[in-house]
Design a protein around this motif. Structure first.
Motif, PDB file in Angstrom:
ATOM      1  N   ALA A  69     -54.003 -21.222  52.825  1.00  0.00           N
ATOM      2  CA  ALA A  69     -52.885 -21.339  51.881  1.00  0.00           C
ATOM      3  C   ALA A  69     -52.040 -22.566  52.191  1.00  0.00           C
ATOM      4  O   ALA A  69     -50.838 -22.466  52.426  1.00  0.00           O
ATOM      5  CB  ALA A  69     -52.032 -20.081  51.933  1.00  0.00           C
ATOM      6  N   SER A  70     -52.670 -23.715  52.168  1.00  0.00           N
ATOM      7  CA  SER A  70     -51.941 -24.960  52.370  1.00  0.00           C
ATOM      8  C   SER A  70     -52.687 -26.076  51.651  1.00  0.00           C
ATOM      9  O   SER A  70     -53.895 -25.989  51.419  1.00  0.00           O
ATOM     10  CB  SER A  70     -51.817 -25.303  53.856  1.00  0.00           C
ATOM     11  OG  SER A  70     -53.079 -25.661  54.400  1.00  0.00           O
ATOM     12  N   ILE A  71     -51.953 -27.116  51.295  1.00  0.00           N
ATOM     13  CA  ILE A  71     -52.592 -28.242  50.624  1.00  0.00           C
ATOM     14  C   ILE A  71     -53.580 -28.917  51.563  1.00  0.00           C
ATOM     15  O   ILE A  71     -54.631 -29.404  51.135  1.00  0.00           O
ATOM     16  CB  ILE A  71     -51.531 -29.254  50.112  1.00  0.00           C
ATOM     17  CG1 ILE A  71     -52.194 -30.343  49.277  1.00  0.00           C
ATOM     18  CG2 ILE A  71     -50.720 -29.830  51.250  1.00  0.00           C
ATOM     19  CD1 ILE A  71     -52.884 -29.871  48.030  1.00  0.00           C
ATOM     20  N   GLU A  72     -53.256 -28.916  52.869  1.00  0.00           N
ATOM     21  CA  GLU A  72     -54.175 -29.521  53.841  1.00  0.00           C
ATOM     22  C   GLU A  72     -55.496 -28.757  53.882  1.00  0.00           C
ATOM     23  O   GLU A  72     -56.573 -29.363  53.910  1.00  0.00           O
ATOM     24  CB  GLU A  72     -53.532 -29.533  55.234  1.00  0.00           C
ATOM     25  CG  GLU A  72     -52.336 -30.453  55.389  1.00  0.00           C
ATOM     26  CD  GLU A  72     -51.047 -29.867  54.848  1.00  0.00           C
ATOM     27  OE1 GLU A  72     -50.064 -30.620  54.721  1.00  0.00           O
ATOM     28  OE2 GLU A  72     -51.022 -28.650  54.527  1.00  0.00           O
ATOM     29  N   GLY A  73     -55.396 -27.418  53.866  1.00  0.00           N
ATOM     30  CA  GLY A  73     -56.608 -26.612  53.870  1.00  0.00           C
ATOM     31  C   GLY A  73     -57.433 -26.808  52.614  1.00  0.00           C
ATOM     32  O   GLY A  73     -58.663 -26.871  52.657  1.00  0.00           O
ATOM     33  N   TRP A 118     -47.844 -22.843  48.390  1.00  0.00           N
ATOM     34  CA  TRP A 118     -48.518 -22.787  49.679  1.00  0.00           C
ATOM     35  C   TRP A 118     -47.574 -23.130  50.819  1.00  0.00           C
ATOM     36  O   TRP A 118     -46.480 -23.655  50.607  1.00  0.00           O
ATOM     37  CB  TRP A 118     -49.702 -23.756  49.675  1.00  0.00           C
ATOM     38  CG  TRP A 118     -50.890 -23.241  48.934  1.00  0.00           C
ATOM     39  CD1 TRP A 118     -51.236 -21.938  48.739  1.00  0.00           C
ATOM     40  CD2 TRP A 118     -51.915 -24.025  48.302  1.00  0.00           C
ATOM     41  NE1 TRP A 118     -52.402 -21.851  48.026  1.00  0.00           N
ATOM     42  CE2 TRP A 118     -52.844 -23.114  47.743  1.00  0.00           C
ATOM     43  CE3 TRP A 118     -52.143 -25.390  48.151  1.00  0.00           C
ATOM     44  CZ2 TRP A 118     -53.985 -23.530  47.063  1.00  0.00           C
ATOM     45  CZ3 TRP A 118     -53.283 -25.815  47.471  1.00  0.00           C
ATOM     46  CH2 TRP A 118     -54.192 -24.898  46.932  1.00  0.00           C
ATOM     47  N   PHE A 119     -48.010 -22.824  52.044  1.00  0.00           N
ATOM     48  CA  PHE A 119     -47.238 -23.189  53.227  1.00  0.00           C
ATOM     49  C   PHE A 119     -46.937 -24.688  53.203  1.00  0.00           C
ATOM     50  O   PHE A 119     -47.828 -25.506  52.957  1.00  0.00           O
ATOM     51  CB  PHE A 119     -48.012 -22.854  54.511  1.00  0.00           C
ATOM     52  CG  PHE A 119     -48.181 -21.378  54.757  1.00  0.00           C
ATOM     53  CD1 PHE A 119     -47.083 -20.577  54.993  1.00  0.00           C
ATOM     54  CD2 PHE A 119     -49.439 -20.798  54.756  1.00  0.00           C
ATOM     55  CE1 PHE A 119     -47.234 -19.211  55.225  1.00  0.00           C
ATOM     56  CE2 PHE A 119     -49.600 -19.440  54.988  1.00  0.00           C
ATOM     57  CZ  PHE A 119     -48.492 -18.647  55.225  1.00  0.00           C
ATOM     58  N   GLY A 120     -45.700 -25.021  53.452  1.00  0.00           N
ATOM     59  CA  GLY A 120     -45.323 -26.428  53.514  1.00  0.00           C
ATOM     60  C   GLY A 120     -44.946 -27.036  52.180  1.00  0.00           C
ATOM     61  O   GLY A 120     -44.449 -28.166  52.149  1.00  0.00           O
ATOM     62  N   GLU A 121     -45.178 -26.316  51.079  1.00  0.00           N
ATOM     63  CA  GLU A 121     -44.821 -26.834  49.763  1.00  0.00           C
ATOM     64  C   GLU A 121     -43.411 -26.396  49.382  1.00  0.00           C
ATOM     65  O   GLU A 121     -42.962 -25.308  49.753  1.00  0.00           O
ATOM     66  CB  GLU A 121     -45.809 -26.338  48.697  1.00  0.00           C
ATOM     67  CG  GLU A 121     -47.192 -26.956  48.804  1.00  0.00           C
ATOM     68  CD  GLU A 121     -48.088 -26.549  47.645  1.00  0.00           C
ATOM     69  OE1 GLU A 121     -48.831 -27.398  47.152  1.00  0.00           O
ATOM     70  OE2 GLU A 121     -48.032 -25.363  47.240  1.00  0.00           O
ATOM     71  N   HIS A 153     -42.413 -17.979  43.808  1.00  0.00           N
ATOM     72  CA  HIS A 153     -43.588 -18.339  44.590  1.00  0.00           C
ATOM     73  C   HIS A 153     -44.842 -18.503  43.736  1.00  0.00           C
ATOM     74  O   HIS A 153     -45.938 -18.685  44.264  1.00  0.00           O
ATOM     75  CB  HIS A 153     -43.840 -17.304  45.684  1.00  0.00           C
ATOM     76  CG  HIS A 153     -42.819 -17.336  46.782  1.00  0.00           C
ATOM     77  ND1 HIS A 153     -42.667 -16.320  47.707  1.00  0.00           N
ATOM     78  CD2 HIS A 153     -41.877 -18.275  47.111  1.00  0.00           C
ATOM     79  CE1 HIS A 153     -41.686 -16.619  48.544  1.00  0.00           C
ATOM     80  NE2 HIS A 153     -41.192 -17.793  48.190  1.00  0.00           N
ATOM     81  N   GLN A 178     -52.927 -21.172  57.653  1.00  0.00           N
ATOM     82  CA  GLN A 178     -52.688 -22.542  57.210  1.00  0.00           C
ATOM     83  C   GLN A 178     -53.917 -23.122  56.532  1.00  0.00           C
ATOM     84  O   GLN A 178     -53.822 -24.018  55.687  1.00  0.00           O
ATOM     85  CB  GLN A 178     -52.286 -23.412  58.406  1.00  0.00           C
ATOM     86  CG  GLN A 178     -50.961 -23.024  59.053  1.00  0.00           C
ATOM     87  CD  GLN A 178     -49.766 -23.420  58.205  1.00  0.00           C
ATOM     88  OE1 GLN A 178     -49.889 -24.179  57.264  1.00  0.00           O
ATOM     89  NE2 GLN A 178     -48.604 -22.889  58.542  1.00  0.00           N
ATOM     90  N   GLN A 179     -55.101 -22.621  56.908  1.00  0.00           N
ATOM     91  CA  GLN A 179     -56.330 -23.089  56.274  1.00  0.00           C
ATOM     92  C   GLN A 179     -56.502 -22.501  54.875  1.00  0.00           C
ATOM     93  O   GLN A 179     -57.062 -23.139  53.995  1.00  0.00           O
ATOM     94  CB  GLN A 179     -57.544 -22.702  57.121  1.00  0.00           C
ATOM     95  CG  GLN A 179     -57.651 -23.410  58.463  1.00  0.00           C
ATOM     96  CD  GLN A 179     -58.851 -22.902  59.226  1.00  0.00           C
ATOM     97  OE1 GLN A 179     -58.824 -21.842  59.848  1.00  0.00           O
ATOM     98  NE2 GLN A 179     -59.930 -23.655  59.170  1.00  0.00           N
TER      99      GLN A 179
END
Length: 260
Positions: free
Chosen positions: A63-67, A181-184, A140, A60-61
């Motif tokens: 491959a995520s927008i939050e990361g 990314w995850f969550g997108e 993707h 999650q760190q």
């Protein structure tokens, strides 16, 4: 190859010859035959000396927008490392067979072959499945492409070796890899194009991917609901009830036999 598999291939080849609208979905198994690691495999390989201790990070760190918002340089460097590792990988016979099939279909005008891939490595395009010429949908994204996080301007400049996050020359925003990314959410247009291809096809091939992982598996269900025949090509078969023909083999071994 056993007799049962040979007979299945013969029947699938007959389906291919008769089909007018074909939809192909490819997943990580196709890339694996070119030596491309899955996301988590790459993360573990990142523990090699001199390559950064990527395995200590939560996906999650990386491959995520939050990361990315928390530590953009860490995420950027992770993708730069993945690009470095994959830059010498080449298309395998499965990639080239599909590209050849799309070329043949377009030249003859007798078939429409749409390729939908979950892979971000760009090997289908490298093999000749050019999105500017053929129906190619990378749902993707593509790890070799970048865009601005703020204004979404595409950035085509070479970023090889660049360890700092590039700045968008249009708005000054941060440039990020053009992957989902995850969550997108998936790109709306690409997904709609994929649904249309699945809905309209009379033959659907699921290659190197699980037939039960959503949302991509929903494309197979959609095709089946409209009467399409479903073929699964995978060395590790799934238990999907919608599959009509199951070829238990690597894509690079059987696709050239099916497409000649």
């Amino acid at each position: 190859m056993d007799k049962a598999t040979e007979q299945t291939l013969k029947e699938v080849k007959q389906l291919i010859q008769k089909a007018k609208r074909i939809c192909i979905l490819t997943g990580a198994g196709v890339s694996a035959e070119s030596g491309i690691s899955t996301f988590r495999e790459a993360q573990q390989k990142g523990n090699e000396p001199g390559k950064g201790l990527w395995s200590q990070y939560d996906p999650q760190q990386l491959a995520s927008i939050e990361g990315f918002l928390k530590d953009p340089e860490m995420v950027w460097q992770w993708y730069q490392w993945r690009r470095e590792v994959n830059q010498d990988k080449e298309p395998n016979p499965a990639h080239t067979a599909i590209a050849h099939w799309q070329k043949q279909a377009k030249e003859s005008g007798k078939q429409k072959v749409t390729l939908i891939t979950q892979n971000v490595d760009g090997l289908h395009q490298k093999a000749g499945s050019d999105p500017q010429v053929y129906e190619v949908i990378d749902i993707h994204g593509n790890i070799w492409q970048n865009h601005c996080l703020q204004c979404r301007e595409q950035h085509l400049e070479d970023v090889t070796g660049l360890q700092q996050v590039p700045e968008c020359q249009v708005c000054g925003g941060q440039v990020r890899p053009s992957v989902v990314w995850f969550g997108e959410a998936l790109d709306e247009k690409k997904w709609q194009d994929g649904e249309t291809a699945a809905y309209c096809c009379d033959l659907f091939l699921s290659i190197g991917t699980s037939s039960q992982v959503y949302p991509a598996a929903g494309l197979m269900m959609l095709a089946k609901s409209q009467g399409a025949k479903i073929v699964e090509i995978n060395p590790e078969p799934t238990q999907s009830l919608v599959v009509d023909y199951q070829v238990i083999a690597k894509a690079g071994k059987v696709l050239p036999k099916l497409i000649d």
